[in-house]
Design a protein around this motif. Structure first.
Motif, PDB file in Angstrom:
ATOM      1  N   TYR A  76       0.835  -1.198   0.000  1.00 52.93           N
ATOM      2  CA  TYR A  76       0.000   0.000   0.000  1.00 52.93           C
ATOM      3  C   TYR A  76       0.876   1.256   0.000  1.00 52.93           C
ATOM      4  O   TYR A  76       1.716   1.432   0.870  1.00 52.93           O
ATOM      5  N   LYS A  77       0.671   2.116  -1.024  1.00 53.99           N
ATOM      6  CA  LYS A  77       1.460   3.347  -1.173  1.00 53.99           C
ATOM      7  C   LYS A  77       2.963   3.050  -1.086  1.00 53.99           C
ATOM      8  O   LYS A  77       3.741   3.779  -0.462  1.00 53.99           O
ATOM      9  N   GLY A  78       3.348   1.958  -1.735  1.00 51.81           N
ATOM     10  CA  GLY A  78       4.742   1.539  -1.687  1.00 51.81           C
ATOM     11  C   GLY A  78       5.699   2.549  -2.274  1.00 51.81           C
ATOM     12  O   GLY A  78       6.868   2.610  -1.878  1.00 51.81           O
ATOM     13  N   GLY A  79       5.238   3.345  -3.215  1.00 51.17           N
ATOM     14  CA  GLY A  79       6.100   4.370  -3.786  1.00 51.17           C
ATOM     15  C   GLY A  79       6.547   5.391  -2.765  1.00 51.17           C
ATOM     16  O   GLY A  79       7.678   5.908  -2.842  1.00 51.17           O
ATOM     17  N   MET A  80       5.693   5.690  -1.802  1.00 46.97           N
ATOM     18  CA  MET A  80       6.070   6.628  -0.746  1.00 46.97           C
ATOM     19  C   MET A  80       7.157   6.026   0.140  1.00 46.97           C
ATOM     20  O   MET A  80       8.080   6.731   0.574  1.00 46.97           O
ATOM     21  N   ILE A  81       7.059   4.729   0.410  1.00 47.69           N
ATOM     22  CA  ILE A  81       8.088   4.070   1.206  1.00 47.69           C
ATOM     23  C   ILE A  81       9.413   4.073   0.451  1.00 47.69           C
ATOM     24  O   ILE A  81      10.473   4.366   1.025  1.00 47.69           O
TER      25      ILE A  81
END
Length: 261
Positions: A76-81
Motif C-alpha cells: 500500500y502506497k509503496g512508492g512513498m516508502i
C-alpha cells in the motif's frame, strides 16, 4: 501502568557478536486499515511516533545492532516508502514490493533471494520498543542457538503490552521453549514483532502465494525448536489512532527519548 524510568546517560552500543545477524527484514506491506484515517494519505510505516516514522524507528534499532543490510517489503502506497528510503545508506536498503499482499510468511519467502541463507532479524514496522538494561536485539543475538532453534521470538508480557488487547500468543517454559495458547486460553506472552529466524524455513513446503509466519512457527514448535525471550523494557503496539495517542502520551510524560538526533 508503571512509571517510565528516566533515560540513562549515553552509552556506546556494544559491537555485535559473531553470531548476530547481519541482515534483516522489516515488514511494511500492510494496508493499515485499523489506522484510518491516518493511513488515507500515507502508509502506516511512515506515520510518525514522537516525530519519527515508525519505519525509521525499526531501521535505526537495526543499524545500532550492527545490521548492514535490510530488506523492506511494501504494498500500500509503496512508492512513498521507496521515496522515503531512497537516501538511506545504513543499513543498506533493498526493496521488496508486493503487487498483491503476501502476508508475513509469503513476504519473507518472496524476499529470500535478497536475504540469503544465514539467520536474519525480522521486525514488524507497527511496533515500538524501548530497551531495558541492554538492547533487545543484542539480547536476542546472545540467546540465539542455531543448533537448537529454528526461530527465537521476542515476547512481551501480555498484561504490560501497551496498545494490545488480545489474549496473548504463547506459553514459555523455563528453558524458553514456546507452546501456542489454546483457543479459549489466555497466554502470558504476546509476540513482540521481533525475531531471529532461519530464512530457509520459508521455502520448505510453503505456498507460492500468501501465507502466515504462523505456519513456520507451528512447525518449529512441533519439532521442539521454537524459543522465546521475554522483553525487559517497554513495548508498544501501534495499531490504531488511539494506540498511537496513548503511546505518545506515555512517552511525553517521561524523560525517555526515542528520537535519534
Amino acid at each position: 501502568m508503571s512509571p517510565v524510568s528516566k533515560k540513562p546517560s549515553a552509552k556506546k552500543t556494544p559491537a555485535p557478536s559473531a553470531a548476530a545477524p547481519q541482515k534483516a527484514m522489516v515488514m511494511a506491506a500492510g494496508l493499515g486499515l485499523r489506522m484510518r484515517p491516518l493511513t488515507l494519505e500515507r502508509p502506516k510505516p511512515l506515520i510518525p511516533v514522537m516525530g519519527k516514522p515508525m519505519l525509521d524507528h525499526a531501521l535505526d534499532r537495526l543499524e545500532e545492532a550492527g545490521v548492514t543490510a535490510a530488506v523492506v517489503n511494501s504494498h500500500y502506497k509503496g512508492g512513498m516508502i521507496a521515496a522515503h528510503l531512497a537516501e538511506r545508506t545504513a543499513p543498506a536498503i533493498a526493496l521488496s514490493p508486493e503487487d498483491t499482499l503476501l502476508e508475513t510468511g509469503g513476504g519473507v519467502k518472496k524476499a529470500l533471494p535478497l536475504l540469503g541463507g544465514d539467520p536474519v532479524y525480522v521486525v514488524n514496522a507497527d511496533i515500538l520498543w524501548l530497551d531495558g538494561p541492554s538492547p533487545a536485539l543484542g539480547r536476542l543475538a546472545r540467546h540465539w542457538d542455531p543448533e537448537a532453534m529454528d526461530a527465537l521470538l521476542l515476547l512481551m508480557a501480555t498484561t504490560k503490552a501497551v496498545g494490545y488487547e488480545g489474549r496473548g500468543d504463547y506459553h514459555m517454559d523455563p528453558l524458553g521453549k514456546l507452546t501456542r495458547r489454546g483457543e479459549m486460553e489466555i497466554a502470558p506472552f504476546v509476540y513482540a514483532g521481533v525475531q531471529i529466524v532461519k530464512p530457509g524455513l520459508f521455502a520448505e513446503d510453503t505456498p507460492d502465494g500468501a501465507f502466515s509466519t504462523n505456519r513456520i512457527w507451528d512447525r518449529a514448535q512441533e519439532a521442539g525448536r521454537l524459543y522465546g525471550l521475554a522483553h525487559d523494557g517497554l513495548w508498544f503496539h501501534i495499531g490504531t489512532p488511539d494506540a498511537l495517542a496513548e503511546t505518545e502520551e506515555l512517552l511525553s510524560m517521561s524523560d525517555v527519548s526515542v528520537v535519534t538526533t
